[in-house]
Motif scaffolding. Structure first.
Motif, PDB file in Angstrom:
ATOM      1  N   LEU A 279       0.818  -1.209   0.000  1.00 39.73           N
ATOM      2  CA  LEU A 279       0.000   0.000   0.000  1.00 39.73           C
ATOM      3  C   LEU A 279       0.853   1.262   0.000  1.00 39.73           C
ATOM      4  O   LEU A 279       0.495   2.261  -0.634  1.00 39.73           O
ATOM      5  N   GLU A 280       1.977   1.227   0.705  1.00 35.48           N
ATOM      6  CA  GLU A 280       2.842   2.406   0.723  1.00 35.48           C
ATOM      7  C   GLU A 280       3.308   2.746  -0.687  1.00 35.48           C
ATOM      8  O   GLU A 280       3.361   3.919  -1.079  1.00 35.48           O
ATOM      9  N   LEU A 281       3.625   1.714  -1.474  1.00 36.95           N
ATOM     10  CA  LEU A 281       4.053   1.953  -2.854  1.00 36.95           C
ATOM     11  C   LEU A 281       2.885   2.485  -3.694  1.00 36.95           C
ATOM     12  O   LEU A 281       3.025   3.489  -4.398  1.00 36.95           O
ATOM     13  N   ALA A 282       1.721   1.840  -3.617  1.00 37.86           N
ATOM     14  CA  ALA A 282       0.571   2.269  -4.411  1.00 37.86           C
ATOM     15  C   ALA A 282       0.150   3.689  -4.048  1.00 37.86           C
ATOM     16  O   ALA A 282      -0.218   4.488  -4.922  1.00 37.86           O
ATOM     17  N   LEU A 296      -5.039   4.667   1.142  1.00 39.65           N
ATOM     18  CA  LEU A 296      -5.337   3.375   1.755  1.00 39.65           C
ATOM     19  C   LEU A 296      -4.498   3.140   3.006  1.00 39.65           C
ATOM     20  O   LEU A 296      -3.297   3.421   3.032  1.00 39.65           O
ATOM     21  N   ARG A 297      -5.156   2.605   4.042  1.00 40.00           N
ATOM     22  CA  ARG A 297      -4.483   2.278   5.295  1.00 40.00           C
ATOM     23  C   ARG A 297      -4.528   0.766   5.494  1.00 40.00           C
ATOM     24  O   ARG A 297      -5.581   0.137   5.349  1.00 40.00           O
ATOM     25  N   ALA A 298      -3.386   0.196   5.842  1.00 41.76           N
ATOM     26  CA  ALA A 298      -3.274  -1.259   5.935  1.00 41.76           C
ATOM     27  C   ALA A 298      -3.841  -1.786   7.246  1.00 41.76           C
ATOM     28  O   ALA A 298      -3.703  -1.165   8.304  1.00 41.76           O
ATOM     29  N   THR A 299      -4.489  -2.938   7.160  1.00 42.44           N
ATOM     30  CA  THR A 299      -4.904  -3.683   8.353  1.00 42.44           C
ATOM     31  C   THR A 299      -4.201  -5.034   8.415  1.00 42.44           C
ATOM     32  O   THR A 299      -4.313  -5.740   9.409  1.00 42.44           O
ATOM     33  N   GLN A 300      -3.499  -5.387   7.345  1.00 43.91           N
ATOM     34  CA  GLN A 300      -2.804  -6.664   7.272  1.00 43.91           C
ATOM     35  C   GLN A 300      -1.401  -6.542   7.877  1.00 43.91           C
ATOM     36  O   GLN A 300      -0.850  -5.440   7.991  1.00 43.91           O
ATOM     37  N   PRO A 301      -0.786  -7.680   8.264  1.00 39.56           N
ATOM     38  CA  PRO A 301       0.565  -7.629   8.853  1.00 39.56           C
ATOM     39  C   PRO A 301       1.627  -7.222   7.843  1.00 39.56           C
ATOM     40  O   PRO A 301       1.374  -7.181   6.638  1.00 39.56           O
ATOM     41  N   GLU A 302       2.805  -6.926   8.358  1.00 42.22           N
ATOM     42  CA  GLU A 302       3.938  -6.525   7.527  1.00 42.22           C
ATOM     43  C   GLU A 302       4.284  -7.616   6.506  1.00 42.22           C
ATOM     44  O   GLU A 302       4.057  -8.804   6.738  1.00 42.22           O
ATOM     45  N   GLY A 303       4.830  -7.181   5.382  1.00 46.25           N
ATOM     46  CA  GLY A 303       5.250  -8.110   4.339  1.00 46.25           C
ATOM     47  C   GLY A 303       6.573  -7.668   3.740  1.00 46.25           C
ATOM     48  O   GLY A 303       7.141  -6.644   4.144  1.00 46.25           O
ATOM     49  N   PRO A 304       7.070  -8.390   2.750  1.00 46.79           N
ATOM     50  CA  PRO A 304       8.325  -7.997   2.110  1.00 46.79           C
ATOM     51  C   PRO A 304       8.153  -6.731   1.289  1.00 46.79           C
ATOM     52  O   PRO A 304       7.052  -6.416   0.824  1.00 46.79           O
ATOM     53  N   VAL A 490      -4.298   0.019 -10.356  1.00 45.82           N
ATOM     54  CA  VAL A 490      -5.094  -1.208 -10.238  1.00 45.82           C
ATOM     55  C   VAL A 490      -4.172  -2.420 -10.124  1.00 45.82           C
ATOM     56  O   VAL A 490      -4.372  -3.300  -9.280  1.00 45.82           O
ATOM     57  N   GLY A 491      -3.126  -2.479 -10.973  1.00 47.51           N
ATOM     58  CA  GLY A 491      -2.211  -3.611 -10.931  1.00 47.51           C
ATOM     59  C   GLY A 491      -1.511  -3.739  -9.590  1.00 47.51           C
ATOM     60  O   GLY A 491      -1.432  -4.829  -9.010  1.00 47.51           O
ATOM     61  N   LEU A 492      -1.003  -2.635  -9.066  1.00 48.90           N
ATOM     62  CA  LEU A 492      -0.285  -2.674  -7.789  1.00 48.90           C
ATOM     63  C   LEU A 492      -1.186  -3.135  -6.659  1.00 48.90           C
ATOM     64  O   LEU A 492      -0.756  -3.907  -5.782  1.00 48.90           O
ATOM     65  N   GLY A 515       8.655   7.175  -7.024  1.00 48.07           N
ATOM     66  CA  GLY A 515       9.853   7.505  -6.258  1.00 48.07           C
ATOM     67  C   GLY A 515      11.029   6.611  -6.548  1.00 48.07           C
ATOM     68  O   GLY A 515      11.963   6.521  -5.747  1.00 48.07           O
ATOM     69  N   PHE A 516      10.987   5.968  -7.723  1.00 47.58           N
ATOM     70  CA  PHE A 516      12.047   5.020  -8.046  1.00 47.58           C
ATOM     71  C   PHE A 516      12.912   5.587  -9.165  1.00 47.58           C
ATOM     72  O   PHE A 516      12.395   5.976 -10.215  1.00 47.58           O
ATOM     73  N   ALA A 517      14.219   5.648  -8.929  1.00 47.93           N
ATOM     74  CA  ALA A 517      15.165   6.118  -9.959  1.00 47.93           C
ATOM     75  C   ALA A 517      15.410   4.970 -10.923  1.00 47.93           C
ATOM     76  O   ALA A 517      16.327   4.160 -10.759  1.00 47.93           O
TER      77      ALA A 517
END
Length: 599
Positions: A279-282, A296-304, A490-492, A515-517
């Motif tokens: 979600l942070e990326l999207a 969007l705010r996450a309710t799921q646990p941390e992931g890679p 949508v894809g992300l 934010g990606f070079a």
């Protein structure tokens, strides 16, 4: 499921107007079904006074089943087209002809009579254009004047001729298409006061799902159903408005608070699908998405952390990562802008013994036409040209025509590769490379970004995120670029935990917005590069000696990477994408010797 505060607010608002701005994965179906159940259980409306409208039969069935589970059976939940058809049968059965299930057959016949450069243009491209016009209530007579800056798949004068001929033949045969159902219902209620009064007496409250996808024709019918009343609840996400080619517009959703100043506007932003990292990326795209801001705010646990990286061979990279993940294949999706790009992944997955579902190169019209008629691979080029294959296709082609041209070009390349085979052996080879043996296996999903909307997967690969792909080269105007950005969003947001974003050539402008070079993948050699050519000769000899197809030894993209890097040791060779431990042990020494001989 326990409702969060905003969901409860929506559910408790049993009288309209209500506008629910529901972000991806925020439980919108749960919210609207609980709201409808609340309308019934509170006594505000009887079940048969409520009409819930959505965009697919599957979604309508899901609404009905959930409402029954909530103790509120009897609510009418249908698509716009099914609702219109039912009402026409009730109030004006003489207006409904036989329903044309597909525009393809009549349009294919019409297209075959077009001038040479436009013959065999896919009927789907022409059908999409006709739908674009009819959903805007544009008739053939007004088409040329109203096409404006929109670019049809063929010149506007020719397209008007096709449109008019299609309407003429359809009417003569006594058929109506799906857009006609809506238009006929609009005309009925615009001219028959008794029918209009009856339908308004019958349905007192309306809920419209996926409201960002409503077009002018659907909105016109909805307005007639509703009349001066305010009992309307709409739910949608303008960030996922990706169907402008059908005439859909998020403006109906965004204008709801202006049209109904007293409307309750509720934002659903708690996401129950994706990890915080996804979600942070999207959410980085949000400042560019415009419209009604939803973070969007996450309710799921941390992931890679999502992985964004250039790849010289995206298909080999996907195979490698899918194997490393070790999750069920049907929890994995590979998403591309068009079906044409998915064929590369389809081939790589089958070569790796990984089942796939979804996009099918051999199942598309071009491959079926050519393979049914060839006697040997030598026939492919002729048959491809019969279907309008252009060795140097023009830039201005519709999306489906791009897919068709790519499929025909792929067939020609494959025929050149297997020129020494007879017809049955060539077809068998293609089945080995692309087919699934007829088995109904649950495999990796191969989907376009449009086709992925509404779905979710444990792992998602968003591929070909590069200029002229995403955004597509067909996107010229700011509005068209905005829609391409929404497609990426949508894809992300399809990914639950694992997200991979890859590209090969010129990185997409959207990567900078994330934010990606971005950097390009390592350049691959040209087809006439002597090292690459020598490695292809070595591969052919080795494949014949082992009695296996050439691609089983190494894919072209892997050979190209090897030719570009020129590894000298097994350790160097092992770092090349597509060279796993098994291939390193089987071919490594032999390949390095062949490479040394080219020095």
């Amino acid at each position: 499921m326990e409702l969060n505060a905003e969901q409860r607010r929506a559910v408790e608002a049993v009288r309209g107007p209500v506008c629910i701005l529901a972000g991806a994965g925020t439980g919108k179906t749960t919210t609207i079904t609980h709201r409808i159940a609340g309308q019934v259980q509170s006594g505000e409306f009887r079940p048969n006074q409520i009409l819930a409208v959505t965009f697919t039969d599957k979604a309508a069935g899901e609404l009905r089943s959930r409402l029954e589970a909530l103790g509120s059976p009897g609510v009418t939940a249908r698509t716009f087209h099914a609702a219109a058809l039912g009402q026409l049968h009730d109030y004006a059965p003489d207006r409904v002809g036989r329903i044309l299930s597909s525009k393809a057959l009549p349009l294919r016949r019409i297209a075959n009579s077009l001038p040479g450069a436009y013959r065999f243009r896919p009927a789907a491209d022409l059908a999409t254009e006709i739908e674009w016009a009819k959903n805007r209530r544009i008739t053939p007579a007004r088409y040329r004047a109203e096409v404006g800056g929109h670019e049809p798949p063929i010149p506007p004068d020719l397209m008007r001729r096709v449109f008019a001929e299609y309407e003429k033949r359809k009417a003569a045969a006594g058929y109506v298409d799906f857009e006609d159902l809506l238009e006929l219902a609009v005309q009925l209620y615009s001219t028959d006061e008794a029918a209009l009064a009856s339908i308004r007496e019958r349905f007192r409250a309306f809920t419209v799902d996926e409201y960002q996808d409503v077009n002018l024709l659907q909105q016109t019918l909805l307005d007639l159903w509703l009349g001066p009343r305010h009992e309307l609840c709409v739910v949608g996400d303008d960030y996922q408005s990706i169907y402008a080619f059908t005439g859909a517009s998020p403006e109906h959703l965004l204008a709801m608070p202006k049209r109904f100043p007293q409307a309750q506007v509720i934002r659903l932003e708690e996401n129950y699908r994706s990890s915080p990292q996804v979600l942070e990326l999207a959410n980085r795209l949000v400042p560019k998405l415009g419209g009604a801001e939803k973070v969007l705010r996450a309710t799921q646990p941390e992931g890679p952390a999502p992985r964004l990286e250039p790849c010289s061979d995206e298909a080999a990279h996907a195979v490698e990562q899918i194997r490393a993940l070790g999750i069920p294949y049907d929890e994995v999706a590979i998403l591309c802008r068009t079906n044409a790009r998915l064929a590369d992944f389809e081939e790589a997955l089958h070569a790796a013994g990984i089942p796939a579902q979804g996009s099918s190169f051999l199942g598309r019209e071009s491959a079926r036409y050519v393979l049914r008629r060839l006697a040997s691979p030598a026939d492919v080029r002729r048959l491809a040209k019969e279907r309008g294959w252009a060795e140097n296709p023009p830039d201005k082609l519709g999306e489906r025509e791009v897919v068709r041209q790519n499929d025909l070009a792929r067939l020609v390349r494959l025929a050149d590769e297997y020129a020494d085979l007879d017809g049955p052996a060539f077809v068998a080879e293609l089945e080995r490379r692309f087919g699934n043996g007829g088995e109904a296996r649950r495999g990796v999903h191969l989907l376009t970004l449009h086709g992925a909307k509404g779905l979710e997967f444990e792992a998602v690969f968003v591929a070909r995120v590069e200029e002229k792909e995403l955004p597509t080269r067909l996107a010229k105007t700011p509005d068209e670029i905005d829609e391409e950005r929404r497609l990426l969003y949508v894809g992300l947001t399809r990914a639950k935990r694992h997200l991979f974003v890859t590209w090969t050539r010129m990185p997409s402008r959207f990567l900078a917005e994330l934010g990606f070079a971005a950097r390009k993948a390592a350049p691959s050699p040209e087809p006439d590069d002597p090292t690459f050519a020598a490695l292809k000769r070595w591969r052919l000899e080795r494949a014949r000696a082992d009695q296996v197809p050439a691609y089983v030894v190494f894919h072209n993209s892997t050979l190209a990477e090897i030719a570009g890097r020129k590894p000298r040791t097994l350790g160097d060779l092992a770092t090349v994408p597509g060279v796993g431990p098994a291939k390193l042990g089987r071919y490594g020494d032999d390949l390095l010797a062949a490479l040394a001989a080219t020095a």
